[in-house]
Design an enzyme around this catalytic site. Structure first.
Site, PDB file in Angstrom:
ATOM      1  N   CYS A  42       1.047  -1.243   0.336  1.00 31.34           N
ATOM      2  CA  CYS A  42      -0.165   0.129  -0.460  1.00 31.34           C
ATOM      3  C   CYS A  42       0.509   0.932   0.424  1.00 31.34           C
ATOM      4  O   CYS A  42       1.726   0.849   1.084  1.00 31.34           O
ATOM      5  CB  CYS A  42      -0.711  -0.107   1.214  1.00 31.34           C
ATOM      6  SG  CYS A  42      -2.276   1.406   1.591  1.00 31.34           S
ATOM      7  N   GLU A  92     -10.877  13.362  30.003  1.00 37.47           N
ATOM      8  CA  GLU A  92     -10.773  11.316  28.819  1.00 37.47           C
ATOM      9  C   GLU A  92     -11.644  11.293  29.080  1.00 37.47           C
ATOM     10  O   GLU A  92     -11.369  10.385  30.654  1.00 37.47           O
ATOM     11  CB  GLU A  92      -9.805  10.921  28.237  1.00 37.47           C
ATOM     12  CG  GLU A  92      -9.387   9.156  27.412  1.00 37.47           C
ATOM     13  CD  GLU A  92     -10.125  10.304  25.911  1.00 37.47           C
ATOM     14  OE1 GLU A  92     -11.404   9.356  26.325  1.00 37.47           O
ATOM     15  OE2 GLU A  92      -9.563  10.813  25.396  1.00 37.47           O
ATOM     16  N   CYS A 116     -10.904  16.450  12.642  1.00 36.60           N
ATOM     17  CA  CYS A 116     -10.740  16.035  11.717  1.00 36.60           C
ATOM     18  C   CYS A 116     -12.207  15.444  10.353  1.00 36.60           C
ATOM     19  O   CYS A 116     -11.727  14.977  10.003  1.00 36.60           O
ATOM     20  CB  CYS A 116     -10.616  14.597  12.660  1.00 36.60           C
ATOM     21  SG  CYS A 116     -11.931  12.901  12.883  1.00 36.60           S
TER      22      CYS A 116
END
Length: 453
Positions: free
Chosen positions: A161, A334, A409
């Site tokens: 890849c 978190e 993102c």
């Protein structure tokens, strides 16, 4: 009335690309998405799917070719779903990713006059991924390992890849041999029978390598032979693990991971900071661009060394630790407890003493620390693709920081969240796109948001 019919072909001019990197065209005002088509191209497209307000077409012929069209390097590009933009020149990919953010801000957020810089790309946009996850399956020719085809769970067998590190290519080929040699039966999603679901590989700093076998069973058959075979082929492998995923769903990793060989973690570095990464840890897949991203977050934070920072969604502490050397105090929050354990370990190993990591829901933890007199000068947030819940954003603004640094993102959810923050008296000043994922339709960005005067 819909002007096109299924299984018929039409001449279409392509105006833009959608969020998946497909060409967007119109036929008599009706929207057609054409995979593999580029802006300024004229194509003959065969309609393969028809909905009430759009259709999906496949290129039969390119009548007019874009000057920015390039020949894909990967031999399975036209089938594999890993990349979407290999047929577009890299310089144009960077321009389109900036435009994508701009379009989402205007279309979704009704936000204008925000300074958006040119996308920061890579000098060498190949072999950047430090982690890959390969599904395992059957075909007529035998066992296959590779990537999913676009829009399906059909596995495209591959040995290499162009976007993953070359050492992972070599490990992938050895893993295929091991699967066949030691009869590791692929898991079948329909019958729920078989053993091996996925194989994950990570490449860390200083050549450390991790291989994770994701199984639908509690035991990995022939584990000792598999380990011996892989270690003989690749002495640099420092961690071989089994992740157990028994649920009948599409989630790749299960909750239980056990070490079969070596350490349960490998090391990764950003600048001089070292991080321990476990099988389930989140870490940016592009290490060199992660450093660029965090440097921008630091610049946008405009720290003097006296600030208190809250890093929401801190994960294993990458951003919090990176910023800690430039701040008075950093609090990382978190909800995933195992990530907080990793974060504390990373802070200790890097001898960072001005960071405190807290496990819990951001909406609950921030009011708690606020009630104890803690005030944040800067809040840094790097949420998942779904972005932030409105309550989370409201919680941020109640802390009354002077700046919020939003790492995203997903430009669609970024636009939505910036609009909410704007209504909460925080204005977006500038955005820096970073090409974390060359040859794909994804783009990372950092937004600087300040409190309105």
């Amino acid at each position: 009335m819909i002007p096109v019919e299924i299984n018929k072909s039409y001449e279409i001019e392509i105006q833009d690309l959608n969020i998946a990197g497909e060409g967007i065209g119109k036929f008599k005002g009706f929207t057609i998405f054409v995979e593999g088509a580029l802006p300024d191209e004229k194509v003959i497209a065969h309609i393969v799917q028809l909905k009430n307000n759009y259709a999906i077409g496949r290129i039969l012929k390119i009548i007019k070719k874009s000057e920015h069209r390039t020949e894909p390097i990967c031999p399975v590009y036209n089938h594999c779903g890993g990349c979407q933009l290999q047929h577009l020149s890299y310089s144009e990919q960077l321009k389109w990713k900036r435009k994508k953010i701009l379009d989402d801000l205007e279309r979704i957020g009704n936000l204008y006059d925000i300074e958006i810089f040119d996308t920061i790309g890579m000098k060498n946009p190949f072999h950047y991924r430090n982690k890959m996850q390969f599904p395992v399956g059957h075909s007529k020719s035998g066992i296959i390992v590779g990537c999913y085809a676009r829009g399906s769970h059909k596995i495209i067998d591959t040995d290499a890849c162009i976007i993953q590190k070359e050492v992972i290519d070599k490990i992938l080929c050895s893993v295929k041999k091991a699967i066949n040699l030691f009869n590791l039966t692929p898991y079948d999603e329909d019958s729920h029978k078989g053993i091996l679901r996925h194989v994950m590989c990570r490449a860390g700093a200083d050549g450390e390598l991790m291989v994770v076998f994701v199984t639908a069973t509690k035991k990995l058959p022939n584990a000792k032979n598999v380990i011996k075979f892989l270690r003989t082929k690749h002495p640099d492998i420092t961690s071989i693990q089994q992740n157990i995923q028994t649920y009948h769903n599409n989630v790749i990793l299960g909750r239980e991971t056990k070490a079969l060989f070596g350490s349960s973690t490998i090391k990764e570095k950003i600048k001089e900071i070292q991080f321990s990464i476990s099988a389930r840890s989140f870490f940016q897949v592009n290490t060199s661009q992660a450093e660029v991203l965090y440097r921008i977050a630091l610049d946008f934070a405009e720290l003097t060394g006296n600030e208190v920072i809250i890093d929401a969604y801190c994960g294993i502490g990458t951003i919090a630790i990176f910023l800690s050397k430039f701040a008075h105090k950093v609090y990382g929050i978190e909800i995933v407890n195992t990530a907080i354990i990793d974060a504390k370990k990373n802070a200790k190993e890097n001898k960072i003493k001005n960071v405190e990591f807290i496990a819990g829901d951001v909406c609950k933890i921030i009011p708690q620390i606020y009630s104890h007199g803690i005030r944040a000068d800067v809040i840094v947030v790097d949420p998942p693709r779904a972005g932030c819940d409105k309550k989370v954003l409201e919680t941020f603004t109640k802390m009354n920081p002077s700046r919020i640094i939003y790492v995203s993102c997903n430009s669609s959810t970024l636009a939505r969240d910036l609009t909410i923050l704007n209504d909460l008296n925080y204005i977006t000043k500038k955005i820096q796109p970073v090409d974390m994922f060359p040859f794909t339709s994804h783009v990372e960005s950092v937004a600087q948001i300040i409190k309105k005067a």
